[in-house]
Design a protein around this motif. Structure first.
Motif, PDB file in Angstrom:
ATOM      1  N   UNK A 161     -41.769  10.200   6.210  1.00 13.98           N
ATOM      2  CA  UNK A 161     -41.705  11.249   5.185  1.00 13.98           C
ATOM      3  C   UNK A 161     -42.276  10.776   3.853  1.00 13.98           C
ATOM      4  N   UNK A 162     -42.654   9.484   3.777  1.00 13.05           N
ATOM      5  CA  UNK A 162     -43.244   8.943   2.550  1.00 13.05           C
ATOM      6  C   UNK A 162     -42.237   8.349   1.588  1.00 13.05           C
ATOM      7  N   UNK A 163     -40.959   8.247   2.009  1.00 15.50           N
ATOM      8  CA  UNK A 163     -39.915   7.671   1.143  1.00 15.50           C
ATOM      9  C   UNK A 163     -39.780   6.176   1.447  1.00 15.50           C
ATOM     10  N   UNK A 164     -40.757   5.393   0.982  1.00 11.04           N
ATOM     11  CA  UNK A 164     -40.802   3.965   1.337  1.00 11.04           C
ATOM     12  C   UNK A 164     -39.586   3.203   0.815  1.00 11.04           C
ATOM     13  N   UNK A 165     -39.193   3.505  -0.410  1.00 11.17           N
ATOM     14  CA  UNK A 165     -38.071   2.777  -1.017  1.00 11.17           C
ATOM     15  C   UNK A 165     -36.779   3.042  -0.254  1.00 11.17           C
ATOM     16  N   UNK A 166     -36.557   4.315   0.128  1.00  8.86           N
ATOM     17  CA  UNK A 166     -35.346   4.657   0.886  1.00  8.86           C
ATOM     18  C   UNK A 166     -35.343   3.965   2.247  1.00  8.86           C
ATOM     19  N   UNK A 167     -36.518   3.923   2.896  1.00  7.29           N
ATOM     20  CA  UNK A 167     -36.616   3.280   4.215  1.00  7.29           C
ATOM     21  C   UNK A 167     -36.284   1.796   4.115  1.00  7.29           C
ATOM     22  N   UNK A 168     -36.825   1.144   3.086  1.00  6.74           N
ATOM     23  CA  UNK A 168     -36.542  -0.286   2.887  1.00  6.74           C
ATOM     24  C   UNK A 168     -35.056  -0.507   2.618  1.00  6.74           C
ATOM     25  N   UNK A 169     -34.474   0.350   1.776  1.00  4.09           N
ATOM     26  CA  UNK A 169     -33.047   0.228   1.437  1.00  4.09           C
ATOM     27  C   UNK A 169     -32.173   0.393   2.676  1.00  4.09           C
ATOM     28  N   UNK A 170     -32.531   1.346   3.537  1.00  3.97           N
ATOM     29  CA  UNK A 170     -31.754   1.588   4.764  1.00  3.97           C
ATOM     30  C   UNK A 170     -31.724   0.344   5.643  1.00  3.97           C
ATOM     31  N   UNK A 171     -32.893  -0.273   5.851  1.00  2.00           N
ATOM     32  CA  UNK A 171     -32.957  -1.469   6.699  1.00  2.00           C
ATOM     33  C   UNK A 171     -32.231  -2.652   6.051  1.00  2.00           C
ATOM     34  N   UNK A 172     -32.370  -2.781   4.728  1.00  2.00           N
ATOM     35  CA  UNK A 172     -31.697  -3.879   4.015  1.00  2.00           C
ATOM     36  C   UNK A 172     -30.180  -3.713   4.084  1.00  2.00           C
ATOM     37  N   UNK A 173     -29.710  -2.473   3.926  1.00  2.00           N
ATOM     38  CA  UNK A 173     -28.266  -2.199   3.971  1.00  2.00           C
ATOM     39  C   UNK A 173     -27.681  -2.619   5.307  1.00  2.00           C
ATOM     40  N   UNK A 174     -28.399  -2.304   6.395  1.00  2.00           N
ATOM     41  CA  UNK A 174     -27.878  -2.698   7.706  1.00  2.00           C
ATOM     42  C   UNK A 174     -27.854  -4.224   7.843  1.00  2.00           C
ATOM     43  N   UNK A 175     -28.924  -4.886   7.370  1.00  2.00           N
ATOM     44  CA  UNK A 175     -28.964  -6.356   7.460  1.00  2.00           C
ATOM     45  C   UNK A 175     -27.782  -6.980   6.727  1.00  2.00           C
ATOM     46  N   UNK A 176     -27.382  -6.381   5.601  1.00  2.00           N
ATOM     47  CA  UNK A 176     -26.269  -6.923   4.809  1.00  2.00           C
ATOM     48  C   UNK A 176     -24.923  -6.733   5.491  1.00  2.00           C
ATOM     49  N   UNK A 177     -24.847  -5.766   6.427  1.00  2.00           N
ATOM     50  CA  UNK A 177     -23.568  -5.539   7.119  1.00  2.00           C
ATOM     51  C   UNK A 177     -23.354  -6.514   8.277  1.00  2.00           C
ATOM     52  N   UNK A 178     -24.411  -7.245   8.659  1.00  2.00           N
ATOM     53  CA  UNK A 178     -24.290  -8.166   9.796  1.00  2.00           C
ATOM     54  C   UNK A 178     -23.412  -9.356   9.425  1.00  2.00           C
ATOM     55  N   UNK A 179     -22.387  -9.591  10.217  1.00  2.51           N
ATOM     56  CA  UNK A 179     -21.477 -10.711   9.946  1.00  2.51           C
ATOM     57  C   UNK A 179     -21.970 -11.991  10.613  1.00  2.51           C
ATOM     58  N   UNK A 180     -22.639 -11.831  11.758  1.00  2.00           N
ATOM     59  CA  UNK A 180     -23.166 -12.988  12.494  1.00  2.00           C
ATOM     60  C   UNK A 180     -24.677 -13.034  12.310  1.00  2.00           C
ATOM     61  N   UNK A 181     -25.192 -14.207  11.999  1.00  2.08           N
ATOM     62  CA  UNK A 181     -26.631 -14.367  11.794  1.00  2.08           C
ATOM     63  C   UNK A 181     -27.367 -14.166  13.122  1.00  2.08           C
ATOM     64  N   UNK A 182     -28.358 -13.262  13.189  1.00  4.14           N
ATOM     65  CA  UNK A 182     -29.060 -13.011  14.463  1.00  4.14           C
ATOM     66  C   UNK A 182     -29.832 -14.248  14.928  1.00  4.14           C
ATOM     67  N   UNK A 183     -29.888 -14.440  16.237  1.00  2.00           N
ATOM     68  CA  UNK A 183     -30.634 -15.573  16.786  1.00  2.00           C
ATOM     69  C   UNK A 183     -32.125 -15.251  16.795  1.00  2.00           C
TER      70      UNK A 183
END
Length: 751
Positions: A161-183
């Motif tokens: 939809x062209x909302x680059x900042x929102x897309x980046x924020x969405x992915x970053x937010x999920x990464x911050x919720x991870x309690x275990x570091x991905x392998x």
């Protein structure tokens, strides 16, 4: 008025759940049996009626399915199952607008239904309704925030939809919720990380994208993608020395990728530099990568004069002594420069002059080379010259034929040499002889699909349709429907286009239209195939490939195959519009097919019409007999009965041919052709011809002005303008306002 939903007993409720499971497992007969068992006890149970409608629609009974679905809705307008099924039925009919309406109504009744929300989201991305897709994905995320796919899908929706900042924020937010570091082996996670980097770069923040890549790149398993992205970012930021080193690393990894050479040369500052420096740089690479072809071939693009002669001599000798068949294909791009073309010709003729008239009988030649090496070099030189004189920028067909014959005398069993001779006859205009020679080439290696394809193509070009089908059938399974049915199932687009164009030349318009519509259906199938990936790609985590696929689909009808099909189909419909008698069979412009249009007398036309009808009836009878014989000779084994393909009810395209509005039907092809290929002259010419006949004068004017802007010869645009003027003056029903607009916009073109 809708009745209240009839309640099912506990036993029937379990049976209804079985109906749903049978449908999901594609066990339609079992599902239908269970649904009918419920309806015998509870005949007006709306949800069961809806499921039965869905099952019978998958069995091919579309009209009955819609009627039953409407009955189910009348029985219970407040059932989300009924509305969901109604949406699925419309989706199967490709009526996406009505399908979306039904899904939205179902969601109002059952806002928390994940299947309905998912189907709506898939339809919205299919329709490229990005704003609606963002909203649907946000709702799905709120329902299941712990499900990674929902976060990724929302980011994709925001990105598209062209909302680059929102897309980046969405992915970053999920990464911050991870309690275990991905392998390192968590492919889904690292794909999402690289996708986030892709979004940052696409938003224009290249510096930020590079910093992010440096931070995460070493852990990502897709090493090649990281290296390519890093080199690209460094080049875009102007950090040339680092970019040069990055491209050098890529070249070590794959020295046959031309894009890496482009990047390396550009960042070395030699893109527009002196030819001697470029040659020196490529020589260094040739030493590093002795088996690579590009470092030796590329200097020929920039060198000239004696330097070019020396480099070309080295390159040609190396390739011809190795007997590389694609040598001419690598060299012919230089022929746009006539001086280079002449030097190449001079060099290779020099090699040819040293070829002895008769091969030597002992094991070595006069210069000490082995007999095999010398023979390989001789045949490669002669083959190069045969192709050289065949090529449009250096054409001399008599010489091409002479060298092709010399090649064949050296190696009578070479497929390539016979194919070169066939190509020469094609350029001479003797298509029948070319097809015959190509068939000889094919017979030398019957397991080679490439030469089989080439042979079938030559036969179609010479209008030998039955022979071409027989040739192509050597590589098809030839089950129900015969080889043609297999070619359609395999989506063999090139064959269908060539076959259609052959029938168009023969004025067999029905068969031509049949082939062009088959190609159109294949493009529609490719468009529809996206549905399979909206869920699959998210489930597998292949996000970047999925986004690339969506963007490729958006440009699907820019493909040359579609352009050729559309142009030929519109020509066929224009012929049919101008000469309705073609409905009865092939009629040329004269009694013997040679006179110009309009010169045929009424008696000749009547005679030609009768002949065309007889030929058409004879053709249909022969086809029916062939089908009956095939069915009798090949009884279908019981094990395969369920897999039988549905026979084509209209193999000759009679329904398409008998259209009452050929110009309206032409718009199925012309509309997308003009939309996706607006710079194509042929598209605009056909647009003008079609709109003029349909009396859409403003659209005809639009095509005419576009042709002028594309630089079409003034004489051509003046001729079309004169025709437009005559049409306007002869149309008494035309609005005066439209007349004034045409005259004002066209200016001197309609004076």
């Amino acid at each position: 008025m809708a009745q209240a939903q009839q309640q099912l007993s506990h036993k029937d409720g379990a049976l209804f759940r079985q109906v749903v499971r049978h449908f999901e497992n594609k066990q339609y007969k079992k599902g239908l049996k269970a649904a009918e068992q419920i309806l015998r006890k509870t005949p007006n149970h709306a949800d069961t009626q809806a499921m039965k409608a869905l099952i019978i629609s998958h069995q091919g009974h579309t009209e009955e399915a819609f009627a039953l679905a409407k009955t189910a809705l009348n029985n219970n307008m407040k059932s989300h199952v009924c509305w969901h099924v109604y949406g699925l039925l419309y989706r199967a009919e490709k009526n996406y607008e009505e399908s979306i309406k039904a899904y939205k109504f179902a969601l109002r009744l059952e806002p928390d239904s994940a299947p309905i929300q998912r189907d709506l989201a898939h339809l919205q991305i299919q329709m490229r309704d990005y704003e609606g897709y963002v909203q649907s994905r946000r709702n799905m995320l709120q329902q299941k925030p712990g499900f990674r796919q929902n976060w990724t899908a929302l980011a994709i929706a925001q990105h598209l939809a062209g909302n680059y900042e929102d897309a980046e924020t969405t992915l970053t937010t999920y990464e911050e919720t991870l309690k275990v570091k991905p392998s390192r082996f968590d492919m889904e996670h690292w794909e999402a990380v690289l996708y986030k980097n892709y979004i940052i770069a696409e938003s224009g923040e290249v510096e930020k994208a590079l910093d992010h890549l440096e931070a995460v790149g070493k852990k990502a398993p897709d090493v090649l993608a990281v290296m390519e992205m890093r080199a690209d970012y460094l080049a875009r930021l102007g950090r040339t020395s680092e970019a040069e080193a990055a491209y050098a690393e890529l070249l070590h990894r794959n020295p046959d990728d031309s894009a890496y050479y482009d990047g390396w040369i550009s960042n070395k500052g030699l893109k527009d530099g002196p030819a001697s420096e470029i040659k020196k740089a490529y020589d260094e690479l040739a030493e590093k990568f002795p088996r690579a072809d590009l470092p030796r071939r590329r200097p020929l693009d920039v060198l000239s004069g004696d330097d070019f002669r020396q480099a070309a001599d080295q390159y040609l000798q190396r390739m011809l002594r190795k007997g590389v068949p694609s040598t001419f294909a690598n060299i012919k791009h230089l022929y746009t420069d006539t001086s280079k073309r002449d030097i190449v010709q001079d060099l290779v003729l020099g090699y040819a002059s040293g070829i002895p008239p008769h091969s030597q009988s002992n094991g070595t030649t006069s210069n000490g080379d082995s007999q095999d090496d010398s023979s390989r070099f001789d045949s490669s030189v002669l083959y190069f010259l045969a192709q050289h004189y065949n090529y449009k920028l250096s054409r001399d067909l008599d010489k091409a034929l002479e060298y092709a014959d010399k090649c064949i005398s050296l190696d009578p069993k070479s497929v390539d040499f016979h194919a070169a001779k066939a190509r020469t006859y094609k350029h001479k205009g003797d298509l029948a002889k070319a097809a015959e020679l190509m068939d000889q080439a094919r017979s030398l290696d019957e397991k080679d699909r490439a030469i089989n394809t080439k042979c079938a193509k030559y036969q179609l070009r010479s209008d030998q349709n039955d022979k071409a089908l027989e040739t192509a059938s050597k590589f098809t399974q030839n089950r129900t429907g015969g080889p043609l049915g297999d070619l359609v199932d395999m989506q063999c687009v090139w064959y269908l286009i060539e076959d259609g164009q052959s029938y168009l030349r023969q004025r067999r318009i029905g068969l031509a239209l049949k082939r062009f519509h088959q190609v159109l259906n294949i493009f529609d199938i490719w468009q529809e195939d996206q549905f399979d990936f909206h869920n699959f790609s998210l489930r597998k985590g292949m996000i970047r490939a999925y986004v690339d696929m969506l963007r490729w689909e958006d440009r699907l009808r820019e493909h040359p195959f579609f352009s050729r099909t559309a142009a030929s189909a519109v020509k066929a419909y224009l012929l049919l519009s101008d000469n309705p008698d073609l409905v009865h069979g092939p009629i040329m412009d004269g009694a013997n097919g040679t006179s110009k249009s309009g010169e045929m007398t009424a008696a000749d036309r009547k005679k030609a019409l009768k002949k065309a009808k007889r030929e058409q009836e004879k053709l249909e009878k022969a086809e029916a007999e062939k089908k009956a014989a095939l069915k009798a000779s090949k009884p279908t084994p019981k094990a395969e009965e369920g897999e039988n393909k549905k026979e084509d009810p209209d193999p000759f395209g009679k329904t398409l041919l008998e259209t009452k509005e050929p110009l309206k039907d032409a718009m199925k092809f012309l509309g997308p052709f003009l939309e996706f290929c607006p710079e194509n002259r042929k598209a605009q010419e056909l647009g003008f011809e079609t709109y003029l006949r349909r009396k859409k004068y403003l659209l005809a004017l639009k095509s005419l002005l576009k042709l002028k802007a594309l630089g079409v010869e003034p004489a051509k645009t003046q001729e079309l303008g004169a025709r437009l003027k005559r049409a306007i003056e002869g149309d008494k029903d035309m609005s005066e306002k439209v007349r004034q607009i045409v005259k004002a916009e066209a200016g001197e073109l309609v004076q």
